[in-house]
Scaffold this motif. Sequence first.
Motif, PDB file in Angstrom:
ATOM      1  N   VAL A  99       0.590  -0.785  -0.066  1.00  0.00           N
ATOM      2  CA  VAL A  99      -0.350  -0.048  -0.325  1.00  0.00           C
ATOM      3  C   VAL A  99       1.267   1.682  -0.204  1.00  0.00           C
ATOM      4  O   VAL A  99       1.846   1.408   0.351  1.00  0.00           O
ATOM      5  N   ALA A 100       0.505   2.057  -0.731  1.00  0.00           N
ATOM      6  CA  ALA A 100       1.554   3.701  -0.360  1.00  0.00           C
ATOM      7  C   ALA A 100       0.904   4.647  -0.865  1.00  0.00           C
ATOM      8  O   ALA A 100      -0.726   4.975  -1.731  1.00  0.00           O
ATOM      9  N   VAL A 101       0.975   5.489  -0.566  1.00  0.00           N
ATOM     10  CA  VAL A 101       0.466   7.110  -0.679  1.00  0.00           C
ATOM     11  C   VAL A 101       1.605   7.964  -1.314  1.00  0.00           C
ATOM     12  O   VAL A 101       2.638   8.096  -0.668  1.00  0.00           O
ATOM     13  N   GLY A 102       0.451   8.401  -2.116  1.00  0.00           N
ATOM     14  CA  GLY A 102       1.728   9.969  -2.269  1.00  0.00           C
ATOM     15  C   GLY A 102       1.174  11.753  -2.732  1.00  0.00           C
ATOM     16  O   GLY A 102       0.843  11.735  -2.751  1.00  0.00           O
ATOM     17  N   TYR A 103       2.272  11.789  -3.208  1.00  0.00           N
ATOM     18  CA  TYR A 103       2.138  13.602  -3.337  1.00  0.00           C
ATOM     19  C   TYR A 103       2.815  13.898  -5.213  1.00  0.00           C
ATOM     20  O   TYR A 103       4.152  13.445  -5.126  1.00  0.00           O
ATOM     21  N   THR A 104       2.336  14.912  -5.590  1.00  0.00           N
ATOM     22  CA  THR A 104       2.501  14.804  -6.868  1.00  0.00           C
ATOM     23  C   THR A 104       3.188  16.339  -7.026  1.00  0.00           C
ATOM     24  O   THR A 104       2.075  17.034  -6.901  1.00  0.00           O
ATOM     25  N   PHE A 105       4.473  16.928  -6.787  1.00  0.00           N
ATOM     26  CA  PHE A 105       4.538  17.810  -6.836  1.00  0.00           C
ATOM     27  C   PHE A 105       4.512  19.004  -8.351  1.00  0.00           C
ATOM     28  O   PHE A 105       3.541  20.038  -8.421  1.00  0.00           O
ATOM     29  N   THR A 106       5.102  18.571  -9.309  1.00  0.00           N
ATOM     30  CA  THR A 106       4.459  18.925 -10.791  1.00  0.00           C
ATOM     31  C   THR A 106       4.276  17.758 -11.472  1.00  0.00           C
ATOM     32  O   THR A 106       4.766  16.503 -11.346  1.00  0.00           O
ATOM     33  N   PRO A 107       4.125  17.343 -12.791  1.00  0.00           N
ATOM     34  CA  PRO A 107       3.667  16.303 -13.651  1.00  0.00           C
ATOM     35  C   PRO A 107       5.108  15.699 -13.973  1.00  0.00           C
ATOM     36  O   PRO A 107       4.546  14.519 -14.641  1.00  0.00           O
ATOM     37  N   ILE A 108       6.322  16.191 -13.642  1.00  0.00           N
ATOM     38  CA  ILE A 108       7.247  15.128 -14.040  1.00  0.00           C
ATOM     39  C   ILE A 108       8.013  14.847 -12.455  1.00  0.00           C
ATOM     40  O   ILE A 108       8.310  13.549 -11.996  1.00  0.00           O
TER      41      ILE A 108
END
Length: 167
Positions: A30-39
């Motif tokens: 299981v994971a949780v993440g955050y996208t800062f920019t499109p890359i």
Amino acid sequence: LFVSAGAGMGVPLQMKRFRLKNYFDYQAMVAVGYTFTPISSVRLSGDFGPYSNDLRNGAIKYNMASGSLDYMLNLSNLMMEYDFYRKYDVQLLAGVVGSMRMKPSREVQSEDLNKSGFFLGLETGIHASYQVLDFLKVFVEPKARFYSNKLLMELILRLCKILLLIL
């Protein structure tokens, strides 16, 4: 913010193996993440699965619980620019992993083999995903984890010490 879950299989690879392993162990994640920019994104994940080590006198089986912190570089957006309607993504990932080896089953009697331990390592891999629905992606994620020799070779080193005493 994104959340993911997965199940798969894994096999520990060692530099020296007494016999080839002919089975795979399962692994749940299981994971949780955050996208800062499109890359660029960061992901915190946890996984659990059995771990086995083949020795000359048979396999030793443990349970392993691991946590990792990964940086993910979106190659699709880096090479082809961000596209909101793109259905697929390919990302490189790299990070640190901490794994806890838990006591093996009751069948192992040796004092050294019954020890739990915490090990730090590195991981790298590729995360390829396809968007099935607006809120759902399916993914495949082959990755490799690298630990010090202490995790994979601890049991073998103990056997070598015994052999040296006999010689």
